[in-house]
Design an enzyme around this catalytic site. Structure first.
Site, short mmCIF file in Angstrom:
data_model
loop_
_atom_site.label_atom_id
_atom_site.label_comp_id
_atom_site.label_asym_id
_atom_site.label_seq_id
_atom_site.Cartn_x
_atom_site.Cartn_y
_atom_site.Cartn_z
N TYR A 58 40.99 27.37 30.40
CA TYR A 58 40.64 28.48 31.30
C TYR A 58 39.40 29.20 30.76
O TYR A 58 38.45 29.47 31.51
CB TYR A 58 41.83 29.45 31.39
N SER A 68 35.67 36.56 33.85
CA SER A 68 36.89 37.05 33.19
C SER A 68 36.52 37.60 31.82
O SER A 68 35.48 37.26 31.25
CB SER A 68 37.88 35.89 33.03
P1 NAP Z 1 45.96 34.39 42.47
O1 NAP Z 1 46.79 35.60 42.74
O2 NAP Z 1 46.61 33.17 41.90
O3 NAP Z 1 45.18 33.98 43.81
C1 NAP Z 1 44.35 32.85 43.85
C2 NAP Z 1 43.75 32.69 45.23
O4 NAP Z 1 42.90 31.54 45.23
C3 NAP Z 1 44.78 32.46 46.33
O5 NAP Z 1 44.34 33.11 47.51
C4 NAP Z 1 44.75 30.93 46.52
O6 NAP Z 1 45.19 30.59 47.83
C5 NAP Z 1 43.27 30.66 46.30
N1 NAP Z 1 42.94 29.29 45.86
C6 NAP Z 1 43.39 28.63 44.77
N2 NAP Z 1 42.88 27.38 44.72
C7 NAP Z 1 42.07 27.26 45.82
C8 NAP Z 1 41.29 26.20 46.35
N3 NAP Z 1 41.19 25.02 45.73
N4 NAP Z 1 40.59 26.42 47.51
C9 NAP Z 1 40.67 27.61 48.14
N5 NAP Z 1 41.40 28.65 47.68
C10 NAP Z 1 42.10 28.47 46.55
O7 NAP Z 1 44.76 34.74 41.45
P2 NAP Z 1 44.15 36.17 41.01
O8 NAP Z 1 44.89 36.69 39.83
O9 NAP Z 1 43.96 37.06 42.19
O10 NAP Z 1 42.74 35.71 40.44
C11 NAP Z 1 41.57 35.65 41.25
C12 NAP Z 1 40.37 35.37 40.34
O11 NAP Z 1 40.26 36.37 39.34
C13 NAP Z 1 40.46 34.03 39.61
O12 NAP Z 1 39.18 33.44 39.55
C14 NAP Z 1 40.92 34.43 38.23
O13 NAP Z 1 40.56 33.52 37.24
C15 NAP Z 1 40.19 35.76 38.06
N6 NAP Z 1 40.77 36.65 37.05
C16 NAP Z 1 42.05 37.11 37.17
C17 NAP Z 1 42.54 37.95 36.18
C18 NAP Z 1 43.92 38.54 36.27
O14 NAP Z 1 44.31 39.26 35.35
N7 NAP Z 1 44.69 38.26 37.32
C19 NAP Z 1 41.75 38.31 35.10
C20 NAP Z 1 40.46 37.80 35.01
C21 NAP Z 1 39.97 36.98 36.00
P3 NAP Z 1 45.86 29.14 48.19
O15 NAP Z 1 46.79 28.81 47.04
O16 NAP Z 1 46.54 29.33 49.50
O17 NAP Z 1 44.71 28.18 48.27
#
Ligand code: NAP
Length: 252
Positions: free
Chosen positions: A156, A143
């Site tokens: 985080y 990130s």
């Molecule tokens: P999101 O929309 O909340 O999706 C998270 C995904 O992870 C879901 O598919 C969830 O499915 C799964 N998950 C969560 N806990 C889990 C577990 N214990 N075991 C297996 N699967 C699990 O998140 P996102 O925004 O797409 O972010 C994805 C990644 O990108 C993360 O690492 C986040 O920190 C990083 N990121 C995001 C941003 C941003 O702006 N959005 C920026 C920088 C980095 P279930 O709940 O069904 O398990």
């Protein structure tokens, strides 16, 4: 015609946390590049629905990436059912926003487990097989907060800073066996995880002003970086974090 260095067709990839958001977009990108893709998340029903909306050779594997025995069984099952993994994207993650003085012990452990321990567990289990085969690509989704932080998200940022160093450590340990490990660092991307921030007009305006590209990122903005890091074009790239943030980490 695309350059052969970027050809990853026929490879098998697992993307953790790919039932929605960034993981789902990365899975779609890998499918479009001709990979066989395994979707992962905890909710099997949501995974089946996500898979039904994708086209190509797509599979699902529901397991909790924070639980060692589930990860070991999950990876063994994926390799048996789908085939040897060439590409692993450690994407599963969560955000918990609260002032640090009010952050509870249980939330601290939950976010460390979900964002950091998961990459160790899934990475180690997959790399045991990749190192034996002498090749593999692991991409850890870091990130902007691997580098910089704002009030209310210290835990985080601690997980994502540590994930950057875990990426370098994996590179050191597994590089000699032909496995390249890199990070991809998204900036502010519109997803369910950031919906509260997108809906906050003041914050949204700050993001647009603070980002040289002048906008929020989309999940599709991240696909090219992952395809590059998964491809032979990146065979001599390891231990790096590629920030895909519209320029935000570079400017004050
Ligand atoms: P999101 O929309 O909340 O999706 C998270 C995904 O992870 C879901 O598919 C969830 O499915 C799964 N998950 C969560 N806990 C889990 C577990 N214990 N075991 C297996 N699967 C699990 O998140 P996102 O925004 O797409 O972010 C994805 C990644 O990108 C993360 O690492 C986040 O920190 C990083 N990121 C995001 C941003 C941003 O702006 N959005 C920026 C920088 C980095 P279930 O709940 O069904 O398990």
């Amino acid at each position: 015609m695309s350059h052969p260095l970027f050809d990853i067709s026929g490879r098998t990839a697992l993307v953790t946390g790919s039932s929605r958001g960034i993981g789902l977009a990365l899975a779609r990108g890998l499918l479009e590049a001709g990979c066989t893709v395994v979707l992962n998340g905890r909710d099997g029903e949501r995974l089946t629905k996500a898979a039904a909306e994708l086209s190509g050779d797509v599979h699902t594997a529901a397991f909790d990436v924070t639980d060692g025995p589930s990860v070991a069984a999950g990876i063994a099952d994926v390799e048996e059912r789908v085939g040897p993994l060439d590409i692993l994207v450690n994407n599963a993650g969560m955000q918990l926003r609260a002032p640090l003085l009010e952050f509870t012990d249980s939330d601290w452990h939950r976010i460390i487990d979900t964002n950091l321990t998961s990459a160790f567990l899934v990475g180690r289990e997959t790399a045991r097989r990749m190192t034996e085969r002498g090749h593999g690509k692991i991409i850890n989704i870091c990130s902007l907060q691997s580098e910089v932080v704002r009030p209310g998200i210290a835990p985080y940022a601690a997980t994502k800073g540590a994930l950057k160093m875990l990426t370098k450590g994996m590179c050191a340990d597994w590089g000699p066996s032909g496995v390249q490990v890199n990070g991809l660092g998204p900036g502010y991307i519109e997803t369910e995880l950031t919906q509260p921030l997108v809906d906050d007009e003041e914050f949204s305006a700050w993001v647009r002003k603070r980002t040289p590209a002048g906008r929020w990122g989309t999940t599709d903005d991240l696909v090219g970086g992952v395809l590059f890091l998964a491809s032979p074009a990146a065979d001599f790239v390891s231990g790096q974090v590629l920030y895909v943030d519209g320029g935000m980490t570079s400017v004050l």
